[in-house]
Enzyme design. Structure first.
Site, PDB file in Angstrom:
ATOM      1  N   LYS A 229       0.858  -1.202   0.000  1.00 22.59           N
ATOM      2  CA  LYS A 229       0.000   0.000   0.000  1.00 22.59           C
ATOM      3  C   LYS A 229       0.881   1.234   0.000  1.00 22.59           C
ATOM      4  O   LYS A 229       2.048   1.198   0.416  1.00 22.59           O
ATOM      5  CB  LYS A 229      -0.927   0.013   1.225  1.00 22.59           C
ATOM      6  CG  LYS A 229      -0.232   0.054   2.615  1.00 22.59           C
ATOM      7  CD  LYS A 229       0.145   1.410   3.110  1.00 22.59           C
ATOM      8  CE  LYS A 229       0.821   1.351   4.498  1.00 22.59           C
ATOM      9  NZ  LYS A 229       1.611   2.556   4.817  1.00 22.59           N
TER      10      LYS A 229
ATOM     11  N   ASP B 219      -2.659  -1.656  10.306  1.00 23.41           N
ATOM     12  CA  ASP B 219      -2.880  -1.521   8.857  1.00 23.41           C
ATOM     13  C   ASP B 219      -3.584  -2.725   8.238  1.00 23.41           C
ATOM     14  O   ASP B 219      -3.880  -2.713   7.036  1.00 23.41           O
ATOM     15  CB  ASP B 219      -1.532  -1.363   8.130  1.00 23.41           C
ATOM     16  CG  ASP B 219      -0.892  -0.015   8.392  1.00 23.41           C
ATOM     17  OD1 ASP B 219      -1.553   0.862   8.976  1.00 23.41           O
ATOM     18  OD2 ASP B 219       0.282   0.150   8.012  1.00 23.41           O
TER      19      ASP B 219
HETATM   20  O1  C5P Z   1      -0.203  -1.328  14.944  1.00 21.85           O
HETATM   21  P1  C5P Z   1       1.199  -1.542  14.496  1.00 21.85           P
HETATM   22  O2  C5P Z   1       1.838  -2.758  15.084  1.00 21.85           O
HETATM   23  O3  C5P Z   1       1.352  -1.520  13.000  1.00 21.85           O
HETATM   24  O4  C5P Z   1       2.006  -0.276  15.020  1.00 21.85           O
HETATM   25  C1  C5P Z   1       3.406  -0.278  15.149  1.00 21.85           C
HETATM   26  C2  C5P Z   1       3.846   0.904  16.003  1.00 21.85           C
HETATM   27  O5  C5P Z   1       3.624   2.133  15.293  1.00 21.85           O
HETATM   28  C3  C5P Z   1       3.074   1.077  17.285  1.00 21.85           C
HETATM   29  O6  C5P Z   1       3.647   0.339  18.327  1.00 21.85           O
HETATM   30  C4  C5P Z   1       3.195   2.570  17.546  1.00 21.85           C
HETATM   31  O7  C5P Z   1       4.461   2.894  18.090  1.00 21.85           O
HETATM   32  C5  C5P Z   1       3.170   3.155  16.153  1.00 21.85           C
HETATM   33  N1  C5P Z   1       1.835   3.596  15.716  1.00 21.85           N
HETATM   34  C6  C5P Z   1       1.269   4.742  16.274  1.00 21.85           C
HETATM   35  N2  C5P Z   1       0.034   5.157  15.838  1.00 21.85           N
HETATM   36  C7  C5P Z   1      -0.634   4.477  14.880  1.00 21.85           C
HETATM   37  C8  C5P Z   1      -0.080   3.316  14.309  1.00 21.85           C
HETATM   38  C9  C5P Z   1       1.156   2.903  14.754  1.00 21.85           C
HETATM   39  O8  C5P Z   1       1.857   5.386  17.138  1.00 21.85           O
HETATM   40  N3  C5P Z   1      -1.812   4.937  14.467  1.00 21.85           N
END
Ligand code: C5P
Length: 275
Positions: free
Chosen positions: A9, A133
């Site tokens: 993406k 995501d």
């Molecule tokens: O949800 P995911 O594992 O993809 O997120 C990875 C990291 O990215 C989270 O631990 C956080 O530090 C950051 N993040 C965030 N806000 C979001 C998505 C991700 O701060 N909306």
């Protein structure tokens, strides 16, 4: 046996609204699937196995493919074993959602191979438990995403654009980029207005994570300058980087380790997977 593409993406725009008490960031972003894809093969088997063409990726329970399989089992109680193979092409730590896409593809595939006990909506809700995501990839390929990225407004396909995704040899870590962000000092652009402009054919491209990413890795900022000097009309970081998507015609700089992928937007029909 089911062999499915697992697309990358890009974020056509990405606005960070605020930091939340749980540490995540509230965002508003127009996500678009693209034709740079991994390939995943699933077959019902006597026992679980998972192999991957990229030896640098773990194939244990830390891989999002295995996390998605275990999530499906917890939610449905269906224990069917699977042989899964991942042919990896989407670069990691690039802001292209490769791991999340693999998890979404796994949820969709095992649900198909187990007789569709779950709806796409259930898969979207479940997917959000293991990554922000993942829900997006269970949309039809174009979606306005809010919350921490998991709240999906599926949109009709946008007019197709040709693009070149450029990935430098430098990687960027998503938590580190978010950690550097000063949410309060970002320009106050209205994401709903940006969305309407895209839908009306007057797109604007911006990414609030680009500033902190380039602070963390100035070499990636130099790459952006060189891509713009090469003639591309738009050069924007995808997600938390380190890849850029480039629109228009341009020359790629001769930089060791630089990878590039020509692609276009990718959408799917409801009920079918991307192809
Ligand atoms: O949800 P995911 O594992 O993809 O997120 C990875 C990291 O990215 C989270 O631990 C956080 O530090 C950051 N993040 C965030 N806000 C979001 C998505 C991700 O701060 N909306």
């Amino acid at each position: 046996m089911l062999s499915l593409v697992s697309p990358a993406k890009i974020n056509l725009f990405l606005r960070i609204l605020r930091k939340r008490p749980d540490g995540y960031h509230e965002l508003a972003s127009l996500f678009q699937a693209v034709s740079l894809c991994d390939q995943l093969r699933f077959a019902v088997a006597d026992r679980d196995s998972f192999t991957c063409t990229d030896p640098s990726l773990p194939t244990d329970q830390s891989n999002l493919v295995i996390k998605a399989l275990y999530l499906f089992r917890r939610k449905t109680g269906i224990e069917t074993p699977f042989q899964i193979h991942l042919d990896k092409r989407i670069p990691a730590q690039a802001g292209l959602g490769g791991g999340s896409s693999n998890a979404a593809t796994t949820l969709w595939a095992v649900n198909q191979l187990c007789g569709q006990p779950a709806t796409d909506e259930e898969l979207r809700i479940w997917g959000a438990e293991i990554g922000s995501d993942i829900s997006f990839f269970l949309s039809t390929g174009t979606a306005y995403c809010t919350g921490r990225g998991e709240k999906i407004r599926s949109l009709p396909a946008l007019p197709k654009m040709s693009l070149v995704i450029v990935k430098p040899s430098h990687n960027l870590s998503t938590p580190q980029v978010y950690g550097r962000l000063q949410a309060a000092s970002l320009p106050p652009r209205d994401p709903e207005k940006a969305l309407q402009e895209h839908l009306q054919g007057r797109p604007s491209f911006f990414n609030d994570l680009e500033g902190p990413a380039l602070e963390l890795c100035p070499e990636v900022g130099e790459l952006k300058e060189r891509l713009l000097a090469g003639g591309f009309s738009q050069v924007l970081m995808s997600g938390s980087g380190s890849s850029f998507f480039c629109l228009g015609e341009g020359r790629l700089p001769a930089i060791p380790g630089l990878k590039h992928y020509k692609c276009t937007f990718l959408n799917r029909a409801p009920g079918a997977w991307y192809c």
